[in-house]
Design a protein around this motif. Structure first.
Motif, PDB file in Angstrom:
ATOM      1  N   VAL A   1      65.289  30.072  48.672  1.00  0.00           N
ATOM      2  CA  VAL A   1      65.194  29.734  50.090  1.00  0.00           C
ATOM      3  C   VAL A   1      64.494  28.390  50.278  1.00  0.00           C
ATOM      4  N   VAL A   2      63.381  28.190  49.596  1.00  0.00           N
ATOM      5  CA  VAL A   2      62.650  26.921  49.711  1.00  0.00           C
ATOM      6  C   VAL A   2      63.530  25.752  49.297  1.00  0.00           C
ATOM      7  N   ASP A   3      64.233  25.910  48.177  1.00  0.00           N
ATOM      8  CA  ASP A   3      65.103  24.832  47.706  1.00  0.00           C
ATOM      9  C   ASP A   3      66.267  24.593  48.671  1.00  0.00           C
ATOM     10  N   ALA A   4      66.839  25.685  49.209  1.00  0.00           N
ATOM     11  CA  ALA A   4      67.970  25.541  50.132  1.00  0.00           C
ATOM     12  C   ALA A   4      67.565  24.808  51.401  1.00  0.00           C
ATOM     13  N   LEU A   5      66.334  25.005  51.831  1.00  0.00           N
ATOM     14  CA  LEU A   5      65.840  24.332  53.038  1.00  0.00           C
ATOM     15  C   LEU A   5      65.393  22.906  52.763  1.00  0.00           C
ATOM     16  N   GLY A   6      65.305  22.541  51.496  1.00  0.00           N
ATOM     17  CA  GLY A   6      64.842  21.191  51.164  1.00  0.00           C
ATOM     18  C   GLY A   6      63.365  20.992  51.424  1.00  0.00           C
ATOM     19  N   VAL A   7      62.592  22.076  51.420  1.00  0.00           N
ATOM     20  CA  VAL A   7      61.149  21.982  51.663  1.00  0.00           C
ATOM     21  C   VAL A   7      60.464  21.496  50.390  1.00  0.00           C
ATOM     22  N   THR A   8      59.661  20.464  50.515  1.00  0.00           N
ATOM     23  CA  THR A   8      58.946  19.930  49.347  1.00  0.00           C
ATOM     24  C   THR A   8      57.436  20.082  49.453  1.00  0.00           C
ATOM     25  N   ALA A   9      56.916  20.343  50.658  1.00  0.00           N
ATOM     26  CA  ALA A   9      55.461  20.457  50.813  1.00  0.00           C
ATOM     27  C   ALA A   9      55.141  21.342  52.004  1.00  0.00           C
ATOM     28  N   VAL A  10      54.094  22.147  51.866  1.00  0.00           N
ATOM     29  CA  VAL A  10      53.627  22.992  52.961  1.00  0.00           C
ATOM     30  C   VAL A  10      52.115  22.968  53.005  1.00  0.00           C
ATOM     31  N   ARG A  11      51.575  23.193  54.193  1.00  0.00           N
ATOM     32  CA  ARG A  11      50.144  23.419  54.365  1.00  0.00           C
ATOM     33  C   ARG A  11      49.911  24.917  54.272  1.00  0.00           C
ATOM     34  N   ILE A  12      48.855  25.325  53.588  1.00  0.00           N
ATOM     35  CA  ILE A  12      48.528  26.735  53.451  1.00  0.00           C
ATOM     36  C   ILE A  12      47.656  27.163  54.633  1.00  0.00           C
ATOM     37  N   ASP A  13      48.124  28.157  55.371  1.00  0.00           N
ATOM     38  CA  ASP A  13      47.372  28.696  56.502  1.00  0.00           C
ATOM     39  C   ASP A  13      46.784  30.057  56.123  1.00  0.00           C
ATOM     40  N   ALA A  14      46.464  30.859  57.101  1.00  0.00           N
ATOM     41  CA  ALA A  14      45.769  32.126  56.842  1.00  0.00           C
ATOM     42  C   ALA A  14      46.704  33.155  56.193  1.00  0.00           C
ATOM     43  N   GLU A  15      46.099  34.101  55.484  1.00  0.00           N
ATOM     44  CA  GLU A  15      46.850  35.142  54.787  1.00  0.00           C
ATOM     45  C   GLU A  15      47.142  36.330  55.700  1.00  0.00           C
ATOM     46  N   MET A  16      48.358  36.865  55.579  1.00  0.00           N
ATOM     47  CA  MET A  16      48.676  38.135  56.225  1.00  0.00           C
ATOM     48  C   MET A  16      48.124  39.288  55.394  1.00  0.00           C
ATOM     49  N   ASP A  17      48.305  39.180  54.087  1.00  0.00           N
ATOM     50  CA  ASP A  17      47.720  40.093  53.109  1.00  0.00           C
ATOM     51  C   ASP A  17      47.189  39.244  51.962  1.00  0.00           C
ATOM     52  N   ARG A  18      46.393  39.856  51.109  1.00  0.00           N
ATOM     53  CA  ARG A  18      45.786  39.110  50.005  1.00  0.00           C
ATOM     54  C   ARG A  18      46.863  38.446  49.160  1.00  0.00           C
TER      55      ARG A  18
END
Length: 424
Positions: free
Chosen positions: A368-385
């Motif tokens: 999915v990440v590759d298909a969307l062409g996403v290369t970078a993300v900011r890490i936000d809060a966790e839903m679960d550990r």
């Protein structure tokens, strides 16, 4: 640009989100990059940069080349320490890739020794006398012994790693860990003087990980699971930042991106199957069943039409997850075709306006990440550990991603992740 204090190389995408969440939990502003980063990629004011690769199951030479490329990128940014992250169940074969990649990274830094610590006590992974346990069972007695790609039938990490490297492997036992960081550091130095290059370190609780992280602060290369990375985050001072930080980190466990939500599930782990079952009770759902067609690609037109018809205010679920008795004989080609189909549908969903994607399964997340062409993300809060929300960087419109390893999360994770936050 603020130089990242910690650089991390992860051997798969959901492992990247897991370790990035651990560093963020330790107080570090963390950016996650997918694949070998572009030389011009900006990290803003990050304290930590995680490069997630898909090297766990590659042939060792290819895994080494990709890891060295990531190391050079981090080295060019004067990263003080590089952390090589692998799974807490030490997923690998007799050929690698943990040993070959670690050796290559050590050579790349002209380093003589490193530690090996896959312990993640919060997930029931502990190391004692060099043996890896999953809860109260040896690794070889856990479900990992049946893994289709990396069956783990030997719990002795020293033996496992010795089959992957030509260099000596040693041990720092728990009794030395309990003597404190100085004792651990001294023992690592002694073993290095004896020619040992890989030092397995026992750890059974979080305080042990804190001790190991403190003892290894001066090592240029450290290896382990997200457990030890979390301890590294806890003892690493955070950089001073101002209100001009271009990528401020959210503390809300729900993403800031608003818009239609789509859940994609490809993992067939017991945890994901339970999560999918609950999500199906709450949301409209569509199953991708390869048994209904001669070619998996033939599933796309009907699935795309369903997606288009149902995408809107309410979350929807598209899944291929199914128990063994309900999915036919295991076939790697069919599995790969299903993942490719998931990627195409995720791309179609975002094109149609979806702004929140929840993805269950490591391979599914990578596609999915590759298909969307996403290369970078900011890490936000966790839903679960170990399961954080991520916000895409460098895209025309931000998309919120929750990438979940198959075995992670509480039974209601997919439902909670799909529903809007309290402020909405």
């Amino acid at each position: 640009m603020t130089t990242p204090i910690i650089g991390c190389i992860a051997d798969d995408y959901t492992g990247g989100t897991d370790v990035a969440a651990a560093l963020r939990r330790g107080g570090l502003h963390t950016v996650l990059l997918f694949g070998p980063p572009d030389p011009h990629t900006s990290l803003g004011g990050a304290d930590a940069a995680v490069i997630a690769l898909k090297t766990r199951s590659l042939p060792p030479p290819r895994a080494v080349d990709m890891s060295l490329s990531a190391q050079r990128w981090l080295h060019d940014r004067d990263t003080s320490q590089i952390y090589f992250k692998y799974c807490s169940t030490f997923d690998s074969t007799d050929d690698g890739n943990i040993g070959p990649v670690t050796d290559a990274l050590l050579d790349g830094q002209s380093a003589g020794v490193t530690v090996v610590c896959p312990a993640a006590p919060e997930h029931g992974r502990t190391v004692y006398q060099g043996h890896l346990f999953v809860h109260d069972r040896l690794l070889s007695e856990s479900s990992m012994r049946h893994h289709p790609l990396t069956p783990m039938t030997d719990p002795d990490l020293i033996r496992v790693l010795q089959r992957q490297t030509s260099h000596p492997v040693g041990l720092v036992p728990l009794q030395i860990v309990h003597q404190g960081a100085d004792a651990v550091a001294d023992r690592i130095t002694e073993l290095a003087d004896e020619g040992v290059r890989h030092v397995v370190v026992d750890a059974v609780d979080e305080s042990d990980l804190d001790t190991i992280a403190t003892a290894t602060r001066a090592l240029p290369i450290v290896t382990g699971s997200a457990g030890l990375a979390g301890a590294v985050g806890r003892i690493t001072p955070r950089a001073t930042r101002t209100d001009t930080d271009p990528h401020p980190t959210s503390t809300d466990p729900h993403p800031t991106s608003t818009g239609p939500t789509v859940l994609f599930a490809g993992s067939c782990s017991q945890a994901t199957l339970g999560q999918v079952a609950l999500a199906r009770e709450k949301f409209a759902s569509y199953r991708l069943d390869p048994r209904t067609v001669d070619d998996v690609a033939d599933l796309l037109p009907a699935a795309h039409a369903w997606l288009t018809a149902h995408l809107g205010d309410d979350p929807i679920l598209i899944y291929s997850s199914a128990p063994a008795e309900d999915r036919g004989p295991a076939d790697p080609q069919t599995a790969a075709a299903l993942e490719t189909l998931m990627g195409a549908l995720a791309r179609a969903a975002v094109t149609a306006g979806a702004r929140r994607l929840v993805v269950a399964g490591g391979e599914t997340s990578g596609v999915v990440v590759d298909a969307l062409g996403v290369t970078a993300v900011r890490i936000d809060a966790e839903m679960d550990r170990g399961v954080p929300w991520c916000t895409t960087l460098g895209t025309d419109e931000p998309v919120a991603l929750l990438l979940k390893s198959g075995n992670f999360g509480t039974p209601d994770l997919l439902v909670r992740a799909a529903l809007p936050g309290p402020a909405e």
